[in-house]
Design an enzyme around this catalytic site. Structure first.
Site, short mmCIF file in Angstrom:
data_model
loop_
_atom_site.label_atom_id
_atom_site.label_comp_id
_atom_site.label_asym_id
_atom_site.label_seq_id
_atom_site.Cartn_x
_atom_site.Cartn_y
_atom_site.Cartn_z
CG ASN A 9 -1.71 1.25 1.40
OD1 ASN A 9 -1.81 2.06 0.48
ND2 ASN A 9 -2.29 1.43 2.58
CD1 TRP A 10 3.35 1.03 -3.06
CD2 TRP A 10 3.45 2.38 -4.85
NE1 TRP A 10 4.03 0.37 -4.05
CE2 TRP A 10 4.10 1.18 -5.16
CE3 TRP A 10 3.38 3.38 -5.83
CZ2 TRP A 10 4.69 0.95 -6.41
CZ3 TRP A 10 3.95 3.15 -7.07
CH2 TRP A 10 4.60 1.95 -7.35
CE LYS A 11 0.02 3.43 4.78
NZ LYS A 11 -0.08 3.59 6.20
CG HIS A 97 -5.83 1.80 5.14
ND1 HIS A 97 -5.44 2.76 6.03
CD2 HIS A 97 -4.77 0.97 4.99
CE1 HIS A 97 -4.20 2.51 6.42
NE2 HIS A 97 -3.76 1.42 5.79
CD GLU A 99 -3.09 5.50 6.72
OE1 GLU A 99 -3.05 5.59 5.48
OE2 GLU A 99 -2.15 5.02 7.39
CD GLU A 169 -3.55 -2.64 7.24
OE1 GLU A 169 -2.48 -2.92 6.71
OE2 GLU A 169 -4.15 -1.56 7.05
N GLY A 175 2.35 2.09 10.74
CA GLY A 175 3.31 3.19 10.59
C GLY A 175 3.99 3.59 11.88
CB SER A 214 5.18 -1.92 12.05
OG SER A 214 4.76 -0.57 12.25
C1 PEP Z 1 -0.85 0.08 6.13
O1 PEP Z 1 -1.07 1.27 6.23
O2 PEP Z 1 -1.63 -0.65 5.49
C2 PEP Z 1 0.33 -0.46 6.80
C3 PEP Z 1 0.32 -1.73 7.11
O3 PEP Z 1 1.34 0.42 7.08
P1 PEP Z 1 2.77 0.08 7.71
O4 PEP Z 1 3.27 -1.21 7.10
O5 PEP Z 1 3.64 1.26 7.35
O6 PEP Z 1 2.58 -0.04 9.19
#
Ligand code: PEP
Length: 251
Positions: A9-11, A97, A99, A169, A175, A214
């Protein structure tokens, strides 16, 4: 046998040129190094989708989007429909997600409509669920996550449910550099599968459950070794080709 999946997921990161470079590196590394049958997906920002689809032609890396509108078409300025995503060559779409839930107030009912739209357009939803630290510390995390699944997925027919991928998640791990322990990940994934089974029976045994939060090359192996963890949804580490492909190779 459940499909093993690693999705990046590049966001909201990378210019088109930087995205092209990253995609080409991933395509080449996957072709040279990945011998397993793991499904590799990259989910770049909307404007990258069409050019990225061309770069993925002939590769086993699949394309996904990070969001979609719940509306089919019309006067929804700034939105992107599932039909557009499909026409850009997307196979997958991330829905729900944390976010999107937090910053754009997406709720379970709205996400249910997005899931329906994605399925209708032939896209595979990667449906995200997960709790805040506060919810976990209150002891309500299992109930909270199961409720997200009930309210957004349990209206689906068994045939449609079979097309879904679920990503757990924990928000406190996204993050932050804090990863769920293998015990925490397995415990929640098992609860999720049991909950899905309560509605869909043995079809839940075929549903791929991804862990996100993470995840990195140093912890992917132990997470992916958990009985109910079928892969990962990767944020930060998906922006570095070496790290991302090393995660893919962690099965
Ligand atoms: C995500 O936002 O889907 C995610 C898993 O982020 P990260 O790996 O940076 O924690």
């Amino acid at each position: 046998m459940r499909k093993k999946i690693v999705a990046g997921n590049w966001k909201m990161n990378l210019t088109l040129e930087a995205g092209r470079i990253l995609t080409s590196e991933i395509v080449n590394m996957v072709a040279d190094e990945v011998k397993s049958d793991v499904e590799v997906i990259i989910n770049p920002p909307f404007p990258h989708l069409h050019p990225t689809a061309s770069l993925l032609e002939g590769s086993k890396v699949k394309l996904g989007a990070q969001n979609c509108s719940e509306h089919e078409s019309g006067a929804y300025t700034g939105e992107v429909s599932v039909a557009m995503l499909q026409s850009f060559g997307s196979d997958y779409v991330i829905i729900g997600h944390s976010e999107r839930r937090e910053y754009f107030s997406e709720d379970n009912a709205q996400l249910a409509k997005k899931v329906d739209g994605a399925l209708k357009a032939g896209l595979t939803p990667i449906f995200c669920c997960g709790e805040t630290l506060e919810t976990r510390e209150s002891g309500a995390h299992f109930e909270f996550v199961c409720n997200q699944l009930t309210e957004s997925l349990f209206h689906l027919s068994e045939a449609d449910f079979k097309k879904i991928v679920v990503a757990y998640e924990p928000i406190w791990a996204i993050g932050t550099g804090v990863t769920a322990s293998t015990e925490q990940a397995q415990e929640m994934h098992e609860k999720i599968r049991t909950h899905l089974k309560s509605k869909y029976g043995s079809a839940a045994d075929s549903c791929s459950l991804l862990y996100g939060g993470s995840c990195k090359p140093t912890n992917a192996k132990e997470l992916f070794a958990c009985a109910d963890v079928d892969g990962g949804l990767i944020g930060g580490a998906s922006l570095k080709s070496r790290d991302f492909v090393d995660i893919v190779k962690s099965f």
